[in-house]
Write a protein that holds these residues in place. Structure first.
Motif, PDB file in Angstrom:
ATOM      1  N   ILE A 278       0.849  -1.196   0.000  1.00 19.77           N
ATOM      2  CA  ILE A 278       0.000   0.000   0.000  1.00 19.77           C
ATOM      3  C   ILE A 278       0.882   1.243   0.000  1.00 19.77           C
ATOM      4  N   PRO A 279       0.804   2.064  -1.035  1.00 22.72           N
ATOM      5  CA  PRO A 279       1.661   3.240  -1.133  1.00 22.72           C
ATOM      6  C   PRO A 279       1.229   4.336  -0.156  1.00 22.72           C
ATOM      7  N   PRO A 280       2.109   5.281   0.127  1.00 22.58           N
ATOM      8  CA  PRO A 280       1.697   6.455   0.906  1.00 22.58           C
ATOM      9  C   PRO A 280       0.540   7.168   0.219  1.00 22.58           C
ATOM     10  N   ARG A 281      -0.369   7.720   1.019  1.00 22.12           N
ATOM     11  CA  ARG A 281      -1.485   8.549   0.570  1.00 22.12           C
ATOM     12  C   ARG A 281      -2.566   7.770  -0.183  1.00 22.12           C
ATOM     13  N   ALA A 282      -2.443   6.464  -0.299  1.00 19.97           N
ATOM     14  CA  ALA A 282      -3.405   5.654  -1.071  1.00 19.97           C
ATOM     15  C   ALA A 282      -4.582   5.263  -0.175  1.00 19.97           C
ATOM     16  N   THR A 283      -5.400   6.245   0.177  1.00 17.55           N
ATOM     17  CA  THR A 283      -6.474   6.038   1.143  1.00 17.55           C
ATOM     18  C   THR A 283      -7.603   5.155   0.610  1.00 17.55           C
ATOM     19  N   GLN A 284      -7.594   4.857  -0.688  1.00 23.72           N
ATOM     20  CA  GLN A 284      -8.596   3.920  -1.213  1.00 23.72           C
ATOM     21  C   GLN A 284      -8.409   2.525  -0.628  1.00 23.72           C
ATOM     22  N   PHE A 285      -7.277   2.273   0.024  1.00 20.04           N
ATOM     23  CA  PHE A 285      -7.008   0.981   0.652  1.00 20.04           C
ATOM     24  C   PHE A 285      -7.472   0.934   2.108  1.00 20.04           C
ATOM     25  N   LYS A 286      -7.951   2.047   2.657  1.00 22.50           N
ATOM     26  CA  LYS A 286      -8.294   2.053   4.080  1.00 22.50           C
ATOM     27  C   LYS A 286      -9.601   1.322   4.341  1.00 22.50           C
ATOM     28  N   PRO A 318     -18.942   1.537   0.253  1.00 25.20           N
ATOM     29  CA  PRO A 318     -18.533   2.668  -0.570  1.00 25.20           C
ATOM     30  C   PRO A 318     -18.780   4.011   0.111  1.00 25.20           C
ATOM     31  N   CYS A 319     -18.209   5.043  -0.466  1.00 26.89           N
ATOM     32  CA  CYS A 319     -18.472   6.417  -0.055  1.00 26.89           C
ATOM     33  C   CYS A 319     -18.148   7.325  -1.235  1.00 26.89           C
ATOM     34  N   THR A 320     -18.345   8.623  -1.065  1.00 26.18           N
ATOM     35  CA  THR A 320     -17.976   9.566  -2.113  1.00 26.18           C
ATOM     36  C   THR A 320     -16.458   9.714  -2.159  1.00 26.18           C
ATOM     37  N   PRO A 321     -15.899  10.092  -3.295  1.00 29.25           N
ATOM     38  CA  PRO A 321     -14.442  10.286  -3.375  1.00 29.25           C
ATOM     39  C   PRO A 321     -13.927  11.297  -2.354  1.00 29.25           C
ATOM     40  N   GLU A 322     -14.724  12.321  -2.045  1.00 28.26           N
ATOM     41  CA  GLU A 322     -14.276  13.344  -1.095  1.00 28.26           C
ATOM     42  C   GLU A 322     -14.024  12.751   0.286  1.00 28.26           C
ATOM     43  N   LYS A 324     -12.911   9.908   0.992  1.00 28.26           N
ATOM     44  CA  LYS A 324     -11.673   9.129   1.003  1.00 28.26           C
ATOM     45  C   LYS A 324     -10.433  10.023   1.161  1.00 28.26           C
ATOM     46  N   ASN A 325     -10.631  11.351   1.148  1.00 30.70           N
ATOM     47  CA  ASN A 325      -9.504  12.286   1.326  1.00 30.70           C
ATOM     48  C   ASN A 325      -8.346  11.983   0.383  1.00 30.70           C
ATOM     49  N   LEU A 326      -8.694  11.693  -0.862  1.00 35.03           N
ATOM     50  CA  LEU A 326      -7.655  11.365  -1.836  1.00 35.03           C
ATOM     51  C   LEU A 326      -6.734  12.551  -2.107  1.00 35.03           C
ATOM     52  N   ASP A 327      -7.240  13.780  -1.876  1.00 40.62           N
ATOM     53  CA  ASP A 327      -6.406  14.961  -2.137  1.00 40.62           C
ATOM     54  C   ASP A 327      -5.319  15.145  -1.088  1.00 40.62           C
ATOM     55  N   THR A 328      -5.635  14.832   0.167  1.00 40.19           N
ATOM     56  CA  THR A 328      -4.638  14.987   1.238  1.00 40.19           C
ATOM     57  C   THR A 328      -3.873  13.698   1.505  1.00 40.19           C
ATOM     58  N   GLY A 329      -4.497  12.546   1.219  1.00 43.70           N
ATOM     59  CA  GLY A 329      -3.850  11.268   1.489  1.00 43.70           C
ATOM     60  C   GLY A 329      -3.724  10.950   2.964  1.00 43.70           C
ATOM     61  N   ASP A 330      -4.575  11.553   3.792  1.00 42.51           N
ATOM     62  CA  ASP A 330      -4.513  11.370   5.246  1.00 42.51           C
ATOM     63  C   ASP A 330      -5.353  10.157   5.639  1.00 42.51           C
ATOM     64  N   PHE A 331      -4.691   9.067   5.993  1.00 44.68           N
ATOM     65  CA  PHE A 331      -5.392   7.843   6.376  1.00 44.68           C
ATOM     66  C   PHE A 331      -6.232   8.044   7.631  1.00 44.68           C
ATOM     67  N   SER A 332      -5.781   8.891   8.536  1.00 48.41           N
ATOM     68  CA  SER A 332      -6.486   9.060   9.803  1.00 48.41           C
ATOM     69  C   SER A 332      -7.851   9.711   9.619  1.00 48.41           C
ATOM     70  N   GLN A 333      -8.048  10.472   8.545  1.00 47.90           N
ATOM     71  CA  GLN A 333      -9.301  11.181   8.322  1.00 47.90           C
ATOM     72  C   GLN A 333     -10.168  10.548   7.247  1.00 47.90           C
ATOM     73  N   ALA A 334      -9.637   9.639   6.467  1.00 48.05           N
ATOM     74  CA  ALA A 334     -10.383   9.045   5.354  1.00 48.05           C
ATOM     75  C   ALA A 334     -11.427   8.048   5.847  1.00 48.05           C
ATOM     76  N   HIS A 408     -19.748  -0.741 -12.077  1.00 45.43           N
ATOM     77  CA  HIS A 408     -21.160  -0.383 -12.073  1.00 45.43           C
ATOM     78  C   HIS A 408     -21.659   0.153 -10.735  1.00 45.43           C
ATOM     79  N   HIS A 409     -20.852   0.074  -9.657  1.00 43.20           N
ATOM     80  CA  HIS A 409     -21.310   0.750  -8.440  1.00 43.20           C
ATOM     81  C   HIS A 409     -21.111   2.251  -8.591  1.00 43.20           C
ATOM     82  N   LYS A 410     -21.781   3.028  -7.748  1.00 47.00           N
ATOM     83  CA  LYS A 410     -21.955   4.466  -8.004  1.00 47.00           C
ATOM     84  C   LYS A 410     -20.640   5.216  -8.052  1.00 47.00           C
ATOM     85  N   ASN A 411     -19.806   5.077  -7.042  1.00 43.63           N
ATOM     86  CA  ASN A 411     -18.522   5.770  -6.990  1.00 43.63           C
ATOM     87  C   ASN A 411     -17.415   4.800  -7.374  1.00 43.63           C
TER      88      ASN A 411
END
Length: 462
Positions: A278-286, A318-322, A324-334, A408-411
Motif C-alpha cells: 500500500i503506497p503512501p497517501r493511497a487512502t482507497q485501501f483504508k 462505498p463512499c464519495t471520493p471526497e 476518502k480524502n484522496l487529495d490529502t492522502g490522510d489515512f487518519s481522516q479518510a 457499475h457501483h456508483k462511486n
C-alpha cells in the motif's frame, strides 16, 4: 436470449454439479430449478423447449453476498439499491444482504426496516435481504424485526464510524442475547475493541503503517474473546464479520470445540491486498479492521482451507471520493471502507485458483455457506431441483482489467482500479430471468425482497 427474458433451459459443457464439472442441461420452471440432466443430449419431450447453449462457459449457483452496505435511504450519494444491485448482477451475485448501517435511518427498529424496504422496492436487480442492527437500548425491537423477516442482526464493539449507529457495551450485549435466545436468529459482530495497548502513536498520517499501528491485532483478539464467551454462555448463533487478523484463530477453534455455534467470514480485500504493497497517501485501501501483512494473509488462506473460516464476502462499503480524502492522502481522516461488490468472484478466483482451491470451493465459500448464515439455504446457494434458478455463467480463465468504464457501483473509487483479474462474468440469471449479459442489464429491476422465516436454534453445519 433477450435481457429480461425467462430462460427455460441452460446447456453447458461445464456445469458444476456437486464437486464435479460436467456437461449438463438445467431446466427452469416458475423461477425454480426443475431438473438437472447430466450430459448434453435432450429427451424427446424436452427438444421442444428453447435451450440456451452457453458452450464452454462455467455455470454455477449465483453468489450470495451477505455483507453489503447499500446506504439507502439517507446516503444515496455513497451508493443506493439501483447501482449496488446492478454491480452485484455484473459480478454474478444473485442475492445481497444489506447491512443496517450506513443508511439514515439505520435498520434498528421495525419502523426503520419498513422504511428501508419501501425505498428498495422496485430498485433491485437482484434479490435482497436485510440485516437488523443492535444498538444500546433497542433490545425490545429485535423480536418484532425477526418476525418481520430480517436475516439477523449486527452490532459493533467499537465506534461504527457513524453516530446514528452507536456501539454496544456488555450490558447491551447481554440484553440483546436474552432477546435472541430461542429465536434461531444470529448476531453478527464487528469484532474490534479498544484496549489499553492501542494508545495512539505518532507518525505520518499519510503513511499506511501509521494507520495500521492504530488498529493492532490485539483489538480483534480481545473483541473475539468477548464474542466467544457470550456465544458459549447463551448458545445464540454468533458470527464474526470481516476477520482480518489471524491471531484470534486459536480462540475461534477453542470456542467451536467447546460447542459454540460460531461462524466466521473474511473478505476479498484481506485475501488479496497486503500492507507491504500500500503506497503512501493511497487512502482507497483504508478499511477497518485494516489490511495486514502478507504473512498474515497467508494464514487466512490456510484457515480458509482448513475450515476455520467459513465464507468470503465483499463487505462492500462505498463512499464519495471526497470522504476518502484522496487529495490529502490522510489515512487518519479518510472513510474506512472498500468497494468490491462487483468483483468478488474474480478477486477470489484470481488468488484461490493458484492455491489449490477448486470451483466447488468457490461455490461453498461464496454461495452455499453465506446462504446458510442468512437462513436462505432452503432456496439460495445450490444448483439443485427446488432451488431458485440463480445462476452465474462465466469464464474462469479469461482475464480483464478493472477500469472506471466497467465499474457499475456508483462511486468508482476502489483499490482494484487498473488491476488485472481472472474470471469474467458473462451472464447472470435471477430466478431464471436474464438480468445481466456482457455489460448490459435487463430494462427494469427484477429482484425481490427476501424475508427470512424464524427457525429453531441449531448449531451451524458449515
Amino acid at each position: 436470449m433477450e435481457l429480461g427474458a425467462t430462460v427455460r433451459a441452460v446447456k453447458s459443457r461445464r456445469v458444476l454439479l456437486g464437486d464435479v464439472i460436467q456437461p449438463a442441461v438445467i431446466y427452469v420452471r416458475d423461477g425454480k430449478i426443475q431438473s438437472v440432466r447430466p450430459g448434453s443430449a435432450l429427451s424427446a419431450d424436452e427438444e421442444s423447449c428453447e435451450v440456451w447453449d452457453v458452450g464452454d462457459r462455467v455455470v454455477m449457483p449465483g453468489l450470495v453476498d451477505s455483507h453489503v452496505h447499500v446506504n439507502e435511504p439517507g446516503r444515496t450519494s455513497w451508493e443506493g439499491f439501483w447501482t449496488a444491485t446492478r454491480a452485484a448482477a455484473a459480478g454474478g451475485v444473485t442475492t445481497i444482504v444489506d447491512m443496517p448501517l450506513n443508511s439514515i435511518p439505520p435498520t434498528t427498529t421495525l419502523g426503520n426496516l419498513d422504511e428501508k424496504m419501501c425505498v428498495a422496492e422496485g430498485q433491485c436487480f437482484v434479490d435482497t435481504a436485510f440485516w437488523g442492527g443492535v444498538i444500546p437500548g433497542n433490545q425490545l425491537e429485535l423480536r418484532p424485526m425477526i418476525w418481520a423477516g430480517v436475516a439477523g442482526f449486527k452490532c459493533f464493539l467499537i465506534h461504527s464510524g457513524v453516530d446514528e449507529f452507536p456501539h454496544v457495551v456488555d450490558a447491551d450485549l447481554h440484553a440483546a442475547m436474552q432477546q435472541l435466545q430461542g429465536t434461531g436468529s444470529v448476531l453478527l459482530f464487528h469484532a474490534e475493541k479498544e484496549v489499553p495497548e492501542t494508545i495512539e502513536e505518532s507518525g505520518d498520517p499519510c503513511e499506511y503503517s501509521t494507520f495500521l499501528r492504530s488498529r493492532k491485532d490485539v483489538m480483534e483478539v480481545e473483541a473475539i474473546r468477548t464474542v466467544t464467551q457470550l456465544c458459549l454462555q447463551y448458545r445464540v448463533r454468533c458470527h464474526i464479520v470481516h476477520l482480518s487478523s489471524a491471531e484470534p484463530l486459536a480462540l475461534i477453534r477453542g470456542a467451536r470445540a467447546a460447542g459454540a455455534p460460531l461462524t466466521v467470514e473474511t473478505t476479498h480485500h484481506y485475501l488479496t491486498l497486503s500492507s507491504e504493497d500500500i503506497p503512501p497517501r493511497a487512502t482507497q485501501f483504508k478499511c477497518c479492521p485494516p489490511i495486514r501483512s502478507q504473512a498474515n494473509q497467508e494464514q487466512l488462506w490456510a484457515a480458509l482451507k482448513a475450515g476455520d473460516i467459513d465464507m468470503v464476502v465483499s463487505d462492500h462499503s462505498p463512499c464519495t471520493p471526497e470522504l476518502k480524502n484522496l487529495d490529502t492522502g490522510d489515512f487518519s481522516q479518510a472513510w474506512g471502507g472498500i468497494s468490491s461488490l462487483q468483483f468478488g468472484l474474480s478477486l477470489f478466483w484470481t488468488s484461490a485458483s493458484g492455491r489449490g482451491f477448486q470451483l466447488s470451493d468457490a461455490t461453498r465459500l461464496l454461495s452455499r455457506n453465506t446462504a446458510q448464515l442468512c437462513c436462505l439455504d432452503d432456496r439460495k446457494g445450490s444448483l439443485a431441483p427446488g432451488y431458485d434458478a440463480d445462476l452465474v455463467i462465466w469464464d474462469p480463465e479469461r482475464e480483464f482489467v478493472v477500469q472506471e468504464g466497467n465499474i457499475h457501483h456508483k462511486n468508482k473509487v476502489t483499490p482494484y482500479l487498473g488491476g488485472t483479474l481472472r474470471g469474467l462474468v458473462h451472464a447472470t440469471l435471477v430466478r431464471g430471468q436474464l438480468v445481466y449479459r456482457e455489460g448490459s442489464f435487463c430494462p427494469k429491476p427484477l429482484g425481490k425482497h427476501l424475508l427470512v422465516s424464524p427457525r429453531q436454534p441449531q448449531t451451524p453445519k458449515l
